[in-house]
Design an enzyme around this catalytic site. Structure first.
Site, PDB file in Angstrom:
ATOM      1  N   ASN A  98       0.801  -1.235   0.000  1.00  0.00           N
ATOM      2  CA  ASN A  98       0.000   0.000   0.000  1.00  0.00           C
ATOM      3  C   ASN A  98       0.832   1.283   0.000  1.00  0.00           C
ATOM      4  O   ASN A  98       0.345   2.334  -0.410  1.00  0.00           O
ATOM      5  CB  ASN A  98      -0.915  -0.032   1.235  1.00  0.00           C
ATOM      6  CG  ASN A  98      -1.737   1.223   1.389  1.00  0.00           C
ATOM      7  OD1 ASN A  98      -2.606   1.499   0.572  1.00  0.00           O
ATOM      8  ND2 ASN A  98      -1.451   2.001   2.430  1.00  0.00           N
TER       9      ASN A  98
ATOM     10  N   TYR B  60       3.192  10.265 -11.009  1.00  0.00           N
ATOM     11  CA  TYR B  60       2.379   9.444 -10.102  1.00  0.00           C
ATOM     12  C   TYR B  60       1.400   8.566 -10.886  1.00  0.00           C
ATOM     13  O   TYR B  60       1.312   7.356 -10.660  1.00  0.00           O
ATOM     14  CB  TYR B  60       1.611  10.341  -9.120  1.00  0.00           C
ATOM     15  CG  TYR B  60       0.630   9.542  -8.292  1.00  0.00           C
ATOM     16  CD1 TYR B  60       1.068   8.768  -7.226  1.00  0.00           C
ATOM     17  CD2 TYR B  60      -0.737   9.537  -8.604  1.00  0.00           C
ATOM     18  CE1 TYR B  60       0.173   8.011  -6.479  1.00  0.00           C
ATOM     19  CE2 TYR B  60      -1.631   8.782  -7.862  1.00  0.00           C
ATOM     20  CZ  TYR B  60      -1.169   8.022  -6.802  1.00  0.00           C
ATOM     21  OH  TYR B  60      -2.046   7.262  -6.066  1.00  0.00           O
TER      22      TYR B  60
ATOM     23  N   LYS C 255       1.003   4.388 -11.142  1.00  0.00           N
ATOM     24  CA  LYS C 255      -0.211   3.627 -10.824  1.00  0.00           C
ATOM     25  C   LYS C 255      -0.678   2.815 -12.033  1.00  0.00           C
ATOM     26  O   LYS C 255      -1.245   1.734 -11.880  1.00  0.00           O
ATOM     27  CB  LYS C 255      -1.302   4.564 -10.302  1.00  0.00           C
ATOM     28  CG  LYS C 255      -0.979   5.096  -8.914  1.00  0.00           C
ATOM     29  CD  LYS C 255      -0.908   3.972  -7.881  1.00  0.00           C
ATOM     30  CE  LYS C 255      -0.231   4.367  -6.595  1.00  0.00           C
ATOM     31  NZ  LYS C 255      -0.217   3.298  -5.579  1.00  0.00           N
TER      32      LYS C 255
HETATM   33  N1  LIG Z   1      -5.568   9.209  -1.245  1.00  0.00           N
HETATM   34  C1  LIG Z   1      -5.944   8.993  -2.489  1.00  0.00           C
HETATM   35  O1  LIG Z   1      -6.721   9.764  -3.074  1.00  0.00           O
HETATM   36  C2  LIG Z   1      -5.453   7.756  -3.203  1.00  0.00           C
HETATM   37  C3  LIG Z   1      -6.137   7.354  -4.359  1.00  0.00           C
HETATM   38  C4  LIG Z   1      -5.717   6.216  -5.025  1.00  0.00           C
HETATM   39  C5  LIG Z   1      -4.647   5.498  -4.538  1.00  0.00           C
HETATM   40  N2  LIG Z   1      -3.989   5.910  -3.419  1.00  0.00           N
HETATM   41  C6  LIG Z   1      -2.839   5.120  -2.961  1.00  0.00           C
HETATM   42  O2  LIG Z   1      -3.103   4.672  -1.644  1.00  0.00           O
HETATM   43  C7  LIG Z   1      -1.859   4.363  -1.009  1.00  0.00           C
HETATM   44  C8  LIG Z   1      -1.850   4.954   0.372  1.00  0.00           C
HETATM   45  O3  LIG Z   1      -1.848   6.378   0.256  1.00  0.00           O
HETATM   46  P1  LIG Z   1      -2.732   7.304   1.207  1.00  0.00           P
HETATM   47  O4  LIG Z   1      -3.797   7.899   0.412  1.00  0.00           O
HETATM   48  O5  LIG Z   1      -3.091   6.586   2.466  1.00  0.00           O
HETATM   49  O6  LIG Z   1      -1.690   8.482   1.501  1.00  0.00           O
HETATM   50  P2  LIG Z   1      -0.943   8.899   2.844  1.00  0.00           P
HETATM   51  O7  LIG Z   1      -1.934   9.241   3.898  1.00  0.00           O
HETATM   52  O8  LIG Z   1       0.043   9.924   2.425  1.00  0.00           O
HETATM   53  O9  LIG Z   1      -0.202   7.562   3.292  1.00  0.00           O
HETATM   54  C9  LIG Z   1       0.873   7.065   2.538  1.00  0.00           C
HETATM   55  C10 LIG Z   1       1.414   5.835   3.225  1.00  0.00           C
HETATM   56  O10 LIG Z   1       2.523   5.338   2.462  1.00  0.00           O
HETATM   57  C11 LIG Z   1       3.670   5.306   3.301  1.00  0.00           C
HETATM   58  N3  LIG Z   1       4.863   5.685   2.512  1.00  0.00           N
HETATM   59  C12 LIG Z   1       4.980   6.726   1.648  1.00  0.00           C
HETATM   60  N4  LIG Z   1       6.214   6.756   1.136  1.00  0.00           N
HETATM   61  C13 LIG Z   1       6.894   5.723   1.706  1.00  0.00           C
HETATM   62  C14 LIG Z   1       8.223   5.220   1.573  1.00  0.00           C
HETATM   63  N5  LIG Z   1       9.121   5.775   0.745  1.00  0.00           N
HETATM   64  N6  LIG Z   1       8.573   4.135   2.311  1.00  0.00           N
HETATM   65  C15 LIG Z   1       7.696   3.552   3.150  1.00  0.00           C
HETATM   66  N7  LIG Z   1       6.411   3.985   3.306  1.00  0.00           N
HETATM   67  C16 LIG Z   1       6.030   5.046   2.591  1.00  0.00           C
HETATM   68  C17 LIG Z   1       3.405   6.323   4.406  1.00  0.00           C
HETATM   69  O11 LIG Z   1       4.178   6.002   5.525  1.00  0.00           O
HETATM   70  P3  LIG Z   1       4.606   7.192   6.559  1.00  0.00           P
HETATM   71  O12 LIG Z   1       3.335   7.780   7.070  1.00  0.00           O
HETATM   72  O13 LIG Z   1       5.415   6.455   7.569  1.00  0.00           O
HETATM   73  O14 LIG Z   1       5.393   8.168   5.751  1.00  0.00           O
HETATM   74  C18 LIG Z   1       1.908   6.132   4.637  1.00  0.00           C
HETATM   75  O15 LIG Z   1       1.658   5.003   5.439  1.00  0.00           O
HETATM   76  C19 LIG Z   1      -0.772   4.888  -1.936  1.00  0.00           C
HETATM   77  O16 LIG Z   1      -0.234   3.824  -2.685  1.00  0.00           O
HETATM   78  C20 LIG Z   1      -1.527   5.851  -2.847  1.00  0.00           C
HETATM   79  O17 LIG Z   1      -0.902   5.997  -4.092  1.00  0.00           O
HETATM   80  C21 LIG Z   1      -4.388   7.014  -2.737  1.00  0.00           C
END
Ligand SMILES: NC(=O)c1ccc[n+]([C@@H]2O[C@H](COP(=O)([O-])OP(=O)(O)OC[C@H]3O[C@@H](n4cnc5c(N)ncnc54)[C@H](OP(=O)(O)O)[C@@H]3O)[C@@H](O)[C@H]2O)c1
Length: 179
Positions: free
Chosen positions: A4, A69, A73
């Site tokens: 994730n 980005y 994806k």
């Molecule tokens: N939010 C959206 O609209 C959305 C939509 C589609 C897909 N996604 C995907 O959902 C996933 C989770 O994102 P989110 O929305 O929950 O965003 P978020 O709140 O920014 O969380 C991102 C997560 O990824 C971890 N992370 C980021 N960079 C990292 C690295 N270099 N090494 C290890 N861990 C890392 C962070 O850990 P730390 O907190 O420890 O930094 C956090 O747990 C991602 O793959 C994102 O692309 C998000």
């Protein structure tokens, strides 16, 4: 296994710092598939396992002002289906969760709070996580969380790429949100 971790990076590609660009690719693709290979081998040897990969509906559209980005994806959406197929004769299932805009730290971390998508109402992360988890436990190939995102995905599949890029600009261009 829940693959994730990931992050975005707003602004035009030519205005981004390349170290930041590389970090997006290293996290969303290289680090993710490195872990998937290690854990996937263990699961195959053990004869069972479940993998959930967080892709995105962003993988279906060219992401103007979020270009790298969205590219990562698209990679992960595609990779997930390929790995699933490679493992179809094993008891290891691969599921791709494709969320739409979700209310997490994502947009703040991507420096997109002045954009329309950064400011718009978003999906509840608990609902999205549950949709992904349930799909993984069923062994489904993919899940797009939420009916609006399903509609958006269906429209994206029949819309020319240039038009999708223009639509993406309207929601992700710096300054496209309310002042
Ligand atoms: N939010 C959206 O609209 C959305 C939509 C589609 C897909 N996604 C995907 O959902 C996933 C989770 O994102 P989110 O929305 O929950 O965003 P978020 O709140 O920014 O969380 C991102 C997560 O990824 C971890 N992370 C980021 N960079 C990292 C690295 N270099 N090494 C290890 N861990 C890392 C962070 O850990 P730390 O907190 O420890 O930094 C956090 O747990 C991602 O793959 C994102 O692309 C998000």
């Amino acid at each position: 296994m829940l693959a994730n971790a990931g992050h975005g990076l707003g602004h035009g590609f030519l205005d981004q710092n390349f170290d930041d660009v590389r970090h997006v690719i290293d996290t969303n693709i290289t680090g993710t598939i490195c872990l998937l290979q290690k854990v996937g081998r263990d699961m195959r040897a053990r004869g069972r396992g479940r993998i959930l990969i967080t892709g995105s509906i962003a993988g279906f559209m060219p992401g103007s002002f979020l270009a790298v980005y969205n590219g990562t994806k698209a990679f992960m959406d595609s990779f997930s289906f390929a790995l699933r197929n490679e493992l179809k004769d094993t008891n290891v299932s691969v599921t791709c969760l494709m969320p739409g805009a979700t209310d997490t730290e994502f947009f703040e971390r991507a420096d997109m709070m002045d954009t329309k998508v950064g400011q718009d109402k978003k999906d509840d992360p608990a609902d999205v996580a549950k949709a992904g988890f349930d799909a993984m436990m069923r062994g489904d190939g993919d899940v797009v969380a939420g009916w609006k995102n399903n509609l958006q995905t269906a429209i994206a599949s029949v819309t020319p790429a240039g038009m999708l890029a223009e639509q993406h600009r309207k929601m992700a261009e710096p300054g496209s949100g309310k002042k």
